[in-house]
Design a protein around this motif. Structure first.
Motif: not given
Length: 116
Positions: A89-113
């Motif tokens: 059940e941990d299988t998913a695309v994992y996305y990195c997220h950052a909050t920088i000066r109040g703005l939100r940013y996302w990575g493109e994701g990496t697949l974990v199976t």
């Protein structure tokens, strides 16, 4: 421009371990926090873990508490998510997220199976 690049995904058997990394680059002047989210097939994106940049305080979803550990390297602007005792059940695309000066940013994701 801020860029988040994830690495470390892949296929692992149930009970195994993986380590995900995320590197932030670009116009980074003040990171507030970095986090990981995941999205399983057919499900909404959900929170996994977060770490504050100044104090290094962490917060985990109940589903990963005690199995996942999030750490940061402030000098390199990177975070690592150590994932142990992985379950299907941990299988998913994992996305990195950052909050920088109040703005939100996302990575493109990496697949974990997680599968036998």
């Amino acid at each position: 421009q801020v860029r988040l690049v994830e690495s470390g995904g892949g296929l692992v058997q149930p009970g195994g371990s993986l380590r995900l990394s995320c590197a932030a680059s670009g116009s980074i002047f003040s990171i507030n926090a970095m986090a990981w989210y995941r999205q399983a097939p057919g499900k909404e994106r959900e929170f996994v873990a977060l770490i504050t940049w100044s104090g290094g305080n962490t917060n985990y979803a109940d589903s990963v508490q005690g199995r996942f550990t999030l750490s940061r390297n402030s000098a390199k602007n990177t975070v690592d998510l150590q994932m142990n005792s992985l379950r299907p059940e941990d299988t998913a695309v994992y996305y990195c997220h950052a909050t920088i000066r109040g703005l939100r940013y996302w990575g493109e994701g990496t697949l974990v199976t997680v599968s036998s």
